[in-house]
Design a protein around this motif. Sequence first.
Motif, short mmCIF file in Angstrom:
data_model
loop_
_atom_site.label_atom_id
_atom_site.label_comp_id
_atom_site.label_asym_id
_atom_site.label_seq_id
_atom_site.Cartn_x
_atom_site.Cartn_y
_atom_site.Cartn_z
N ARG A 190 -22.70 -1.16 10.71
CA ARG A 190 -21.94 -2.43 10.02
C ARG A 190 -21.12 -1.95 8.70
O ARG A 190 -20.00 -2.31 8.58
N ASP A 191 -21.76 -1.12 7.97
CA ASP A 191 -21.04 -0.60 6.62
C ASP A 191 -19.88 0.22 6.90
O ASP A 191 -18.68 -0.10 6.59
N PHE A 192 -19.86 1.09 7.94
CA PHE A 192 -18.73 1.82 8.23
C PHE A 192 -17.42 0.81 8.85
O PHE A 192 -16.40 1.09 8.23
N LEU A 193 -18.07 -0.07 9.84
CA LEU A 193 -16.93 -1.04 10.42
C LEU A 193 -16.29 -1.90 9.04
O LEU A 193 -14.95 -2.32 9.29
N ASN A 194 -17.19 -2.34 8.20
CA ASN A 194 -16.95 -3.20 7.17
C ASN A 194 -15.66 -2.44 6.25
O ASN A 194 -14.72 -2.91 5.91
N ILE A 195 -16.01 -1.02 6.04
CA ILE A 195 -15.23 -0.16 5.05
C ILE A 195 -13.85 0.04 5.75
O ILE A 195 -12.59 -0.26 5.22
N LEU A 196 -13.76 0.04 7.10
CA LEU A 196 -12.62 0.37 8.07
C LEU A 196 -11.79 -0.98 7.99
O LEU A 196 -10.45 -0.96 7.89
N ASN A 197 -12.60 -2.09 7.94
CA ASN A 197 -11.74 -3.50 7.85
C ASN A 197 -11.04 -3.66 6.45
O ASN A 197 -9.97 -4.02 6.33
N ILE A 198 -11.66 -3.11 5.26
CA ILE A 198 -11.26 -3.32 4.18
C ILE A 198 -10.09 -2.31 4.02
O ILE A 198 -8.70 -2.74 3.37
N ILE A 199 -10.25 -1.18 4.37
CA ILE A 199 -8.71 0.06 4.46
C ILE A 199 -7.84 -0.64 5.20
O ILE A 199 -6.58 -0.49 4.96
N ARG A 200 -7.87 -1.08 6.52
CA ARG A 200 -7.00 -1.85 7.30
C ARG A 200 -6.35 -2.70 6.54
O ARG A 200 -4.95 -2.96 6.71
N GLN A 201 -6.90 -3.80 5.72
CA GLN A 201 -6.21 -4.77 5.22
C GLN A 201 -5.72 -4.35 3.70
O GLN A 201 -4.76 -5.12 3.11
N ASN A 202 -6.29 -3.31 3.38
CA ASN A 202 -5.80 -2.85 1.91
C ASN A 202 -5.74 -1.44 1.68
O ASN A 202 -6.59 -0.73 1.49
N PRO A 203 -4.44 -0.97 2.33
CA PRO A 203 -4.37 0.38 2.56
C PRO A 203 -4.30 1.40 1.61
O PRO A 203 -4.69 2.59 1.49
N GLY A 204 -3.99 0.78 0.36
CA GLY A 204 -4.07 1.52 -0.90
C GLY A 204 -5.45 1.69 -1.52
O GLY A 204 -5.56 2.38 -2.79
N VAL A 205 -6.47 1.22 -1.17
CA VAL A 205 -7.77 1.20 -1.77
C VAL A 205 -8.15 2.57 -1.94
O VAL A 205 -8.22 3.45 -1.17
N ASP A 206 -9.14 2.60 -3.16
CA ASP A 206 -9.80 3.94 -3.19
C ASP A 206 -11.21 4.05 -2.48
O ASP A 206 -12.11 3.38 -2.59
N LYS A 207 -10.95 4.92 -1.50
CA LYS A 207 -12.11 5.14 -0.43
C LYS A 207 -13.36 5.68 -1.02
O LYS A 207 -14.41 5.08 -0.77
N GLN A 208 -13.19 6.82 -1.98
CA GLN A 208 -14.25 6.98 -2.46
C GLN A 208 -14.99 5.93 -3.42
O GLN A 208 -16.25 5.90 -3.30
#
Length: 437
Positions: free
Chosen positions: A395-413
């Motif tokens: 669930r955490d991993f898919l939630n992070i993918l969703n954030i990245i999908r909608q906010n491509p410039g987000v700081d992944k670290q």
Amino acid sequence: MITNIKPKEATAIVNSLIGGVVPKIGVQHITVGRSAEVDAFIQALEDVKNGHSIVKFWIGEFGSGKSFMLHLLNTVALKQKFVVANADFTPDNRLYANDGKGLALYAAIMDNVAIQTKPEGGALPTLLDKWIEQIMMETAQSNQISLADIRDQKHADLIKSNIMKTVNEITEVGGFDFGWVIMKYFEGFSIGNEQLKRNALKWLKGEYHTKTEARQDLDVRDIINDLNYYDMLKNFTKLFVSIGYSGFMINLDEAINLYKISTAAMREKNYEKILSIYNDCFQGKVEHLFINFAGTKEVLENPRRGLFSYHALKSRLETNKFETAEIRDFAQPVIRLMPLNHNEIFVLLQKLREVFDFNYQISVNVSDDEIQQFMEELFNKPGANEFLTPREVIRDFLNILNIIRQNPGVDKQRLFGSITIKDERPNESLLADIEEL
């Protein structure tokens, strides 16, 4: 690379797992680390195809993949031409009751009947229609009537006679009422009376609660209830096999709700029902039936409230004393699901990334190295060893993918670092003690 996945499956996987539940379809695309269990299960399916019946108990910790495993078993069984059904035990659904809760479990099972062409459930009308068509064809052939002419109402009594003959051959307890209602379904089928078909289905699915109402609608003497529903499941098993299916597999999840029954006498009655089903299957009293139960170690082993509190079950369900973590016995009734190791979780997250990309028709910017970083960040958190479950990781991993999908410039670290660990496991012993007070 994931192949042969359908858009509907990808959407079900992503949406269900983000919601914290197991998808009804598509689980085979994200399965890792269960090949030995599946291989043994396929062998067990062969035994059931050949007329045996089997009961299995899938035991694992909260969030360890029990429900996922049951859905995977569904996928495998459907491909082996089994009819399958899923139902959860709840406070209102149980095996033994005298207040409608046994009937509620039966209704949930029949509502979720699935076949390969209808894997999401609701397949009972399709199966009945297929069976009636089969009887009509056999009647036409044996009486030298053309397939076009057999549908004429002048042949209805001939078809009814063959329906009842077949029902009498495959049914035991409650066979007359079962056959009568199926003939009512045929009447609706043959003259296009959809209401009559719906009434017959309502009876077969255990949705009538008074004999009076059923008599008014179908002129039938009895209804399915807490005491006879198991006999009806056996009747349906024989019916499905007569149609040409390999058998009937029923998955019963959330056994914690039997463990939590507050009165010891009622809890014991439910365990007694499990014992009765177990004995029927392994003593050859029923054929072509496969029943899976899923629960936690506490549900199995707790000496005061678990299955082991019922001595006759304990003697049957104790683990093979020669089994170890490295040397497994998947032929025994109890299968303990071991946690996925870190390598298996890594492969799982890779598969989920591919499904996510396919679902949204994108290439989300998360590399294998970043998946490793995500896992390191997660598994190094305080409490991870004790509390972290595959469900939370997914669930955490898919939630992070969703954030990245909608906010491509987000700081992944920064996203990886913001993850927190909390104990989502229910305290089963505490819950049970509270209910007993």
